[in-house]
Design a protein around this motif. Structure first.
Motif, PDB file in Angstrom:
ATOM      1  N   VAL A 163       0.851  -1.186   0.000  1.00 37.41           N
ATOM      2  CA  VAL A 163       0.000   0.000   0.000  1.00 37.41           C
ATOM      3  C   VAL A 163       0.883   1.231   0.000  1.00 37.41           C
ATOM      4  O   VAL A 163       1.893   1.287   0.690  1.00 37.41           O
ATOM      5  N   PRO A 165       0.813   5.023   0.816  1.00 36.41           N
ATOM      6  CA  PRO A 165       0.092   6.155   1.412  1.00 36.41           C
ATOM      7  C   PRO A 165       0.604   7.497   0.918  1.00 36.41           C
ATOM      8  O   PRO A 165       1.769   7.640   0.529  1.00 36.41           O
ATOM      9  N   MET A 219      -5.039   5.579   7.749  1.00 32.73           N
ATOM     10  CA  MET A 219      -4.055   4.718   7.105  1.00 32.73           C
ATOM     11  C   MET A 219      -4.059   3.325   7.715  1.00 32.73           C
ATOM     12  O   MET A 219      -3.965   2.317   7.004  1.00 32.73           O
ATOM     13  N   ALA A 222      -7.110   1.537   6.453  1.00 31.46           N
ATOM     14  CA  ALA A 222      -6.957   1.175   5.048  1.00 31.46           C
ATOM     15  C   ALA A 222      -5.999  -0.004   4.886  1.00 31.46           C
ATOM     16  O   ALA A 222      -6.234  -0.908   4.070  1.00 31.46           O
ATOM     17  N   SER A 223      -4.917   0.000   5.660  1.00 32.35           N
ATOM     18  CA  SER A 223      -3.926  -1.073   5.564  1.00 32.35           C
ATOM     19  C   SER A 223      -4.556  -2.422   5.904  1.00 32.35           C
ATOM     20  O   SER A 223      -4.371  -3.418   5.183  1.00 32.35           O
ATOM     21  N   VAL A 247      -3.202   4.881  -1.242  1.00 36.91           N
ATOM     22  CA  VAL A 247      -4.074   5.196  -0.110  1.00 36.91           C
ATOM     23  C   VAL A 247      -3.981   6.696   0.153  1.00 36.91           C
ATOM     24  O   VAL A 247      -2.894   7.220   0.405  1.00 36.91           O
ATOM     25  N   VAL A 289      -7.072   7.668  -5.857  1.00 39.99           N
ATOM     26  CA  VAL A 289      -7.464   6.614  -4.922  1.00 39.99           C
ATOM     27  C   VAL A 289      -8.722   5.882  -5.390  1.00 39.99           C
ATOM     28  O   VAL A 289      -9.399   5.223  -4.599  1.00 39.99           O
ATOM     29  N   LEU A 292      -8.865   1.988  -4.674  1.00 41.42           N
ATOM     30  CA  LEU A 292      -9.195   1.598  -3.304  1.00 41.42           C
ATOM     31  C   LEU A 292     -10.659   1.904  -2.986  1.00 41.42           C
ATOM     32  O   LEU A 292     -11.334   1.123  -2.306  1.00 41.42           O
ATOM     33  N   TRP A 297     -13.227   1.207   0.372  1.00 39.43           N
ATOM     34  CA  TRP A 297     -12.701   1.981   1.498  1.00 39.43           C
ATOM     35  C   TRP A 297     -12.510   3.441   1.115  1.00 39.43           C
ATOM     36  O   TRP A 297     -12.056   3.759   0.012  1.00 39.43           O
TER      37      TRP A 297
END
Length: 323
Positions: A163, A165, A219, A222-223, A247, A289, A292, A297
Motif C-alpha cells: 500500500v 500512502p 491509514m 486502510a492497511s 491510499v 485513490v 481503493l 474503502w
C-alpha cells in the motif's frame, strides 16, 4: 489462532496499526500480536531477522518499519535512507518467505512516483519518469520493496501486498524541528511562535506546492482493509505487475494554506511569509485513490479535525514525543 508480526510498531503508522489490531483482539478475534523494539531486533541484520522469523513463524507480517523524514532529512542523510530501507525490506520480505509466511503487507510512500507524473497519480505511473531528486534514495528503496513483493508473488505464489500512502500525520508523529515532515514541523513551529509571541513565521519555499494529507488512523484502517481483502477481490482490482494500491484522501491543499490552517489551530496570529531560496520539492502530489474506493474503502478524518487532534496530542506529549 493467527500470529501477526507488526514490524515498526513504535512508529506512527505501526503504532496505529497495532492499536487497531489490539482492538480487534479485545473484541474476541483469535490473534496473537508479535512486536520487537529496535533494541530487540535490528531489521537491517539479515541473521537477526532470519533467526527471529524461524523462531516465531508468524502467519502474517506487516512491514511498517522504515527510516523516514522530510526534505531536509532526505537531503542530509541520503545514504542512510537508501541503505536502511533497502536492508529492512530485503530482510523482512525474504526471511518471511523463508519462514513460510504466505501473507505480507508492505507500506510504501507516494514519493515512488515520477516528479512530473500526471495528476492525480495512478498506480500505473510507477517507473514512467524520473524521480524527485530530494528524496530519490528513499523512493528507490520503496520501489524495490514493491518489486520484491511482486517478484515473490510471481515466482512463489505467495500473497504479498503493498500500500502506498500519501503524506501521513497524526498522534505519534515526529516533531523534530529539522528532520520531521512538513505538517508536524509546522505544528511545532507555529505552537512555539504562538507561545513566544513571535511576530513572523517563515515557511520553506514558495508556499505554492500542493500536498495531500491522510490521518494515520485512516491509514491503519486502510492497511488492514487491504490486508483482509479476499484474494479474488484483491486480484480483480489489481494487475499482475501492478500490485500496489494508493491510499489517500483524493484532495490536496497548498503549503501556504496548510500553514494558515495550522496557525488557526495553534492560535498563532502573526505574519506568515515564505523563503523562496528553500526547495519546494514536487509542485503537486495528489493520489488517485479510485482503485481503493472501488474496493470499498474511503478516508474519514477531515484535515482540520485531524490537525486539531494531532495538535492536542502534541500538547499532551511535549516532554516525550519522538525526536
Amino acid at each position: 489462532m493467527q500470529k501477526i508480526f507488526v514490524a515498526g510498531h513504535r512508529g506512527m503508522v505501526g503504532g496505529a496499526i497495532l492499536r487497531n489490531l489490539q482492538a480487534r483482539k479485545d473484541t474476541g478475534e483469535d490473534i496473537t500480536l508479535i512486536t520487537r523494539t529496535h533494541a530487540e531486533l535490528d531489521l537491517t541484520s539479515q541473521a537477526a531477522v532470519a533467526e527471529f522469523m524461524q523462531a516465531e513463524k508468524p502467519d502474517v507480517v506487516i512491514l511498517a518499519a522504515a527510516k523516514v523524514g522530510g526534505i531536509h532529512a532526505n537531503n542530509t542523510y541520503p545514504a542512510e535512507f537508501i541503505y536502511q530501507n533497502l536492508m529492512m525490506e530485503c530482510n523482512v520480505i525474504h526471511q518471511a518467505f523463508a519462514a513460510g509466511v504466505k501473507k505480507l503487507l508492505q507500506l510504501g510512500s507516494s514519493c515512488i512516483y515520477p516528479k512530473h507524473a500526471e495528476q492525480p497519480m495512478t498506480e500505473a505511473a510507477l517507473l514512467t519518469g524520473t524521480l524527485e531528486p530530494t528524496n530519490e534514495p528513499y523512493a528507490i528503496a520503496k520501489i524495490a520493496g514493491i518489486k520484491l513483493c511482486e517478484s515473490y508473488n510471481r515466482q512463489y505464489g505467495v500473497d504479498y501486498r503493498s500500500v502506498m500512502p500519501t503524506n501521513l500525520y497524526g498522534p505519534g508523529d515526529n516533531f523534530h524541528p529539522e528532520n520531521s515532515h512538513v505538517l508536524p514541523a509546522l505544528i511545532r513551529r507555529f505552537h512555539e511562535a504562538a507561545q513566544n509571541g513571535t511576530e513572523e513565521v517563515v515557511i520553506w519555499g514558495s508556499g505554492k506546492p500542493m500536498r495531500e494529507f491522510l490521518h494515520v488512523d485512516d491509514m491503519a484502517e486502510a492497511s488492514l482493509f487491504v490486508l483482509d481483502l479476499d484474494k479474488g477481490i484483491y486480484d480483480a482490482n489489481t494487475e499482475p505487475m501492478l500490485s500496489h494500491i494508493n491510499v489517500g484522501t483524493g484532495t490536496d491543499i497548498t503549503i501556504l494554506d496548510l500553514a494558515k490552517l495550522v496557525a488557526k489551530v495553534t492560535g498563532y496570529e502573526g505574519k506568515i511569509s515564505n523563503d523562496p531560496s528553500k526547495p519546494d520539492g514536487t509542485m503537486k502530489k495528489l493520489m488517485d485513490v479510485s482503485r481503493l474506493e472501488k474496493m470499498g474503502w474511503k478516508a474519514r478524518v477531515g484535515l482540520e479535525e485531524g490537525v486539531a487532534e494531532t495538535y492536542q496530542w502534541f500538547l499532551e506529549n511535549q516532554d516525550n514525543f519522538r525526536r
